[in-house]
Write a protein that holds these residues in place. Sequence first.
Motif, mmCIF file in Angstrom:
data_model
loop_
_atom_site.group_PDB
_atom_site.id
_atom_site.type_symbol
_atom_site.label_atom_id
_atom_site.label_comp_id
_atom_site.label_asym_id
_atom_site.label_seq_id
_atom_site.Cartn_x
_atom_site.Cartn_y
_atom_site.Cartn_z
ATOM 1 N N SER A 126 0.832 -1.200 0.000
ATOM 2 C CA SER A 126 0.000 0.000 0.000
ATOM 3 C C SER A 126 0.873 1.260 0.000
ATOM 4 N N MET A 127 0.758 2.123 1.006
ATOM 5 C CA MET A 127 1.646 3.283 1.083
ATOM 6 C C MET A 127 3.103 2.846 1.043
ATOM 7 N N GLY A 128 3.400 1.713 1.697
ATOM 8 C CA GLY A 128 4.759 1.187 1.686
ATOM 9 C C GLY A 128 5.180 0.636 0.344
ATOM 10 N N GLY A 129 4.213 0.188 -0.476
ATOM 11 C CA GLY A 129 4.537 -0.216 -1.840
ATOM 12 C C GLY A 129 4.981 0.978 -2.661
ATOM 13 N N PHE A 130 4.233 2.081 -2.522
ATOM 14 C CA PHE A 130 4.668 3.332 -3.157
ATOM 15 C C PHE A 130 6.052 3.698 -2.650
ATOM 16 N N GLY A 131 6.213 3.651 -1.314
ATOM 17 C CA GLY A 131 7.487 4.036 -0.722
ATOM 18 C C GLY A 131 8.640 3.177 -1.196
ATOM 19 N N ALA A 132 8.421 1.876 -1.332
ATOM 20 C CA ALA A 132 9.495 0.986 -1.770
ATOM 21 C C ALA A 132 9.912 1.293 -3.201
ATOM 22 N N ILE A 133 8.938 1.454 -4.080
ATOM 23 C CA ILE A 133 9.246 1.768 -5.480
ATOM 24 C C ILE A 133 9.931 3.119 -5.586
ATOM 25 N N HIS A 134 9.377 4.124 -4.912
ATOM 26 C CA HIS A 134 9.954 5.466 -4.967
ATOM 27 C C HIS A 134 11.355 5.491 -4.374
ATOM 28 N N THR A 135 11.541 4.851 -3.211
ATOM 29 C CA THR A 135 12.842 4.870 -2.551
ATOM 30 C C THR A 135 13.898 4.175 -3.397
ATOM 31 N N ALA A 136 13.549 3.022 -3.995
ATOM 32 C CA ALA A 136 14.503 2.324 -4.856
ATOM 33 C C ALA A 136 14.904 3.183 -6.044
ATOM 34 N N LEU A 137 13.960 3.951 -6.568
ATOM 35 C CA LEU A 137 14.258 4.814 -7.715
ATOM 36 C C LEU A 137 15.087 6.029 -7.299
ATOM 37 N N GLN A 138 14.744 6.642 -6.176
ATOM 38 C CA GLN A 138 15.483 7.832 -5.744
ATOM 39 C C GLN A 138 16.897 7.477 -5.292
ATOM 40 N N PHE A 139 17.042 6.318 -4.651
ATOM 41 C CA PHE A 139 18.353 5.886 -4.149
ATOM 42 C C PHE A 139 18.774 4.606 -4.872
ATOM 43 N N ASN A 140 18.841 4.716 -6.188
ATOM 44 C CA ASN A 140 19.093 3.545 -7.030
ATOM 45 C C ASN A 140 20.485 2.962 -6.830
ATOM 46 N N HIS A 141 21.365 3.695 -6.164
ATOM 47 C CA HIS A 141 22.699 3.175 -5.875
ATOM 48 C C HIS A 141 22.700 2.249 -4.657
ATOM 49 N N ASN A 142 21.593 2.199 -3.924
ATOM 50 C CA ASN A 142 21.534 1.376 -2.714
ATOM 51 C C ASN A 142 20.681 0.127 -2.849
ATOM 52 N N PHE A 143 19.775 0.067 -3.828
ATOM 53 C CA PHE A 143 18.832 -1.047 -3.933
ATOM 54 C C PHE A 143 18.879 -1.670 -5.327
ATOM 55 N N VAL A 144 18.981 -2.999 -5.361
ATOM 56 C CA VAL A 144 19.056 -3.672 -6.651
ATOM 57 C C VAL A 144 17.675 -3.926 -7.233
ATOM 58 N N LYS A 145 16.677 -4.232 -6.371
ATOM 59 C CA LYS A 145 15.319 -4.501 -6.822
ATOM 60 C C LYS A 145 14.323 -4.007 -5.787
ATOM 61 N N ALA A 146 13.060 -3.848 -6.227
ATOM 62 C CA ALA A 146 11.991 -3.404 -5.318
ATOM 63 C C ALA A 146 10.716 -4.160 -5.646
ATOM 64 N N PHE A 147 9.877 -4.358 -4.618
ATOM 65 C CA PHE A 147 8.538 -4.883 -4.892
ATOM 66 C C PHE A 147 7.493 -4.048 -4.170
ATOM 67 N N GLY A 148 6.329 -3.934 -4.801
ATOM 68 C CA GLY A 148 5.202 -3.217 -4.223
ATOM 69 C C GLY A 148 3.946 -4.046 -4.348
ATOM 70 N N LEU A 149 3.266 -4.281 -3.228
ATOM 71 C CA LEU A 149 2.016 -5.028 -3.215
ATOM 72 C C LEU A 149 0.875 -4.064 -2.947
ATOM 73 N N SER A 150 -0.119 -4.043 -3.833
ATOM 74 C CA SER A 150 -1.255 -3.108 -3.711
ATOM 75 C C SER A 150 -0.751 -1.683 -3.497
ATOM 76 N N SER A 151 0.201 -1.295 -4.286
ATOM 77 C CA SER A 151 0.896 -0.022 -4.068
ATOM 78 C C SER A 151 -0.019 1.181 -4.248
ATOM 79 N N ALA A 152 0.093 2.131 -3.339
ATOM 80 C CA ALA A 152 -0.711 3.359 -3.391
ATOM 81 C C ALA A 152 -0.043 4.365 -4.323
#
Length: 263
Positions: A126-152
């Motif tokens: 949900s909100m955390g799905g949005f957060g996971a996708i956004h955070t991985a994109l903004q800090f792409n040097h720190n995360f190799v992959k992201a998943f979002g379930l029912s992302s807001a």
Amino acid sequence: MASARIDFCSDCLRRMVTFQMVIPNDLPKMWTEGNPHYQRPMKTLFLLHGYTGSAADWIYGSRIQELAGNYNLAVVCPAGENSFYLDGPETGRRYASYVGEELVQYVRDTFRLATEMEDTYIGGLSMGGFGAIHTALQFNHNFVKAFGLSSALIVHDIEHMQPGGGNPVANYEYYRLAFGDLDQLSGSINNPEELIRRHQEKGERIPAIFMACGTEDGLLENNRSFRDFLKEKGVEHVYHESAGIHNWDFWNQYLEPALQWML
């Protein structure tokens, strides 16, 4: 299975913060023998809760402790309040930087985990799905992959909302605080689509994304729209939808497939 609640002082949030952690570093040898995930270094997953949730949600609502042991995966669950895991200009509201930079570095320094981008993942619901996708994109040097379930993924629902407006979830003032100027939202770094556009313009890597949403979930069209955007931009992704609503039954159905895809 080691588990802990950790309090430390965050510079990004200017106060003491709490996160939950699970580390499968003490399992009996007979449980791990023959498991290929224990033939490699431990990976680390940052898991983000949803709106109105807490750092303990994933620990008590999901199978993550069992799965952490199965997949040799340390799990870090921060508290994001109702921030959408975004940075705000106000003192003590740098939630994106807290999760995407400060907390990653704290885990590295304290536990010697998540030391390489290739070993570090992020996910949420949900909100955390949005957060996971956004955070991985903004800090792409720190995360190799992201998943979002029912992302807001609600950017296009709330952009241009005016004072006095709102929806059943929250009012204009809340969205203005979390996302910034709503008239400028589409072109801001608080929009995951804009982050992808900027990375592609600069030739920068974009983390692969796993998405799943229930066909009876009110966020279905938002997820389909973002999936179509990823297709259009040629971003590596996996998308699933099946019968389900916005609840733990659905999220638990896709948690292990998301982990298998990541690893």
